[in-house]
Design a protein around this motif. Structure first.
Motif, PDB file in Angstrom:
ATOM      1  N   UNK A   1       7.133  -3.324  -3.884  1.00  0.00           N
ATOM      2  CA  UNK A   1       6.109  -2.280  -4.001  1.00  0.00           C
ATOM      3  C   UNK A   1       5.096  -2.401  -2.872  1.00  0.00           C
ATOM      4  N   UNK A   2       4.643  -3.614  -2.607  1.00  0.00           N
ATOM      5  CA  UNK A   2       3.637  -3.832  -1.566  1.00  0.00           C
ATOM      6  C   UNK A   2       4.206  -3.516  -0.188  1.00  0.00           C
ATOM      7  N   UNK A   3       5.382  -4.039   0.113  1.00  0.00           N
ATOM      8  CA  UNK A   3       5.984  -3.818   1.427  1.00  0.00           C
ATOM      9  C   UNK A   3       6.279  -2.347   1.672  1.00  0.00           C
ATOM     10  N   UNK A   4       6.891  -1.695   0.696  1.00  0.00           N
ATOM     11  CA  UNK A   4       7.247  -0.281   0.864  1.00  0.00           C
ATOM     12  C   UNK A   4       6.008   0.575   1.057  1.00  0.00           C
ATOM     13  N   UNK A   5       4.947   0.253   0.336  1.00  0.00           N
ATOM     14  CA  UNK A   5       3.728   1.054   0.439  1.00  0.00           C
ATOM     15  C   UNK A   5       3.059   0.875   1.795  1.00  0.00           C
ATOM     16  N   UNK A   6       2.995  -0.353   2.276  1.00  0.00           N
ATOM     17  CA  UNK A   6       2.382  -0.587   3.592  1.00  0.00           C
ATOM     18  C   UNK A   6       3.165   0.138   4.685  1.00  0.00           C
ATOM     19  N   UNK A   7       4.483  -0.005   4.673  1.00  0.00           N
ATOM     20  CA  UNK A   7       5.304   0.638   5.713  1.00  0.00           C
ATOM     21  C   UNK A   7       5.233   2.154   5.599  1.00  0.00           C
ATOM     22  N   UNK A   8       5.337   2.667   4.376  1.00  0.00           N
ATOM     23  CA  UNK A   8       5.305   4.124   4.176  1.00  0.00           C
ATOM     24  C   UNK A   8       3.967   4.707   4.616  1.00  0.00           C
ATOM     25  N   UNK A   9       2.864   4.035   4.284  1.00  0.00           N
ATOM     26  CA  UNK A   9       1.552   4.535   4.691  1.00  0.00           C
ATOM     27  C   UNK A   9       1.404   4.505   6.212  1.00  0.00           C
ATOM     28  N   UNK A  10       1.941   3.468   6.833  1.00  0.00           N
ATOM     29  CA  UNK A  10       1.827   3.332   8.289  1.00  0.00           C
ATOM     30  C   UNK A  10       2.548   4.448   9.031  1.00  0.00           C
TER      31      UNK A  10
END
Length: 207
Positions: free
Chosen positions: A94-103
């Motif tokens: 959840x954390x990794x996907x959210x950081x990458x998606x937001x970036x």
């Protein structure tokens, strides 16, 4: 470098934050989160100095020069997510996907909105975020209908919170925190499937 491209590059490169999960739990006897928190404090200091000076920072639009910069909002959101992983057991996926998606989704929307009708631009942003979520969720575990559902909800929420223009609360923060909060609330409902877990099962051997 063209200022426009410079801004886009700076936004996408912060996806590298997920390298954090390759680090061992402690470095030189210090918890790895302390280094992330220290980096965040460094960005705070840089931003305070910038706001107190008359100097303009390269890559920032004119109206952004006298307000809190996007890089601090983004690092604040990312640091909060890393803290949630370390201290609240929020899953890596959840954390990794959210950081990458937001970036990537935010600058993509910035490129699509002037070129496409509103609905098509937003749809492109949702699709991009959705694909990033399902790739990361798929690495964490076999994709299920629940994982796809979570990914779709997170993608829609991420694009939705990018829309309002709030002067003193930036979408670089909201696009990270709000989707994760929504996913955690959904997963907490009675009978709800678990969110995907770990993506990185091994860490770098050092220190």
């Amino acid at each position: 470098m063209d200022q426009h491209l410079f801004r886009r590059f700076n936004h996408t490169v912060v996806a590298c934050y997920v390298i954090y999960f390759l680090l061992p739990p402690t470095l030189f006897g210090v918890p790895r989160f302390a280094f992330a928190a220290g980096f965040w404090l460094g960005t705070v200091v840089v931003e305070v100095v910038r706001l107190r000076s008359a100097r303009e920072m390269p890559g920032m639009r004119e109206y952004e020069q006298r307000r809190i910069a996007g890089f601090l909002w983004f690092t604040s959101g990312t640091t909060a997510l890393l803290a949630a992983h370390e201290f609240l057991d929020v899953g890596q996926a959840v954390v990794m996907a959210t950081i990458i998606a937001a970036a990537y989704t935010d600058p993509l929307l910035g490129e699509l909105k002037p070129r496409l009708p509103r609905q098509q631009a937003l749809g492109g942003g949702v699709m991009a975020a959705f694909l990033i979520y399902i790739v990361i969720f798929g690495i964490a575990s076999a994709l299920s209908s629940a994982a796809l559902g979570y990914a779709l909800v997170a993608a829609i929420v991420m694009v939705a919170v990018e829309l309002p223009s709030i002067k003193w609360l930036d979408d670089d923060l909201l696009m990270q925190l709000v989707p994760v909060a929504v996913l955690l609330l959904l997963a907490a409902l009675p009978g709800a499937p678990q969110l995907p877990g770990d993506v990185v099962t091994g860490v770098l051997e050092c220190c």
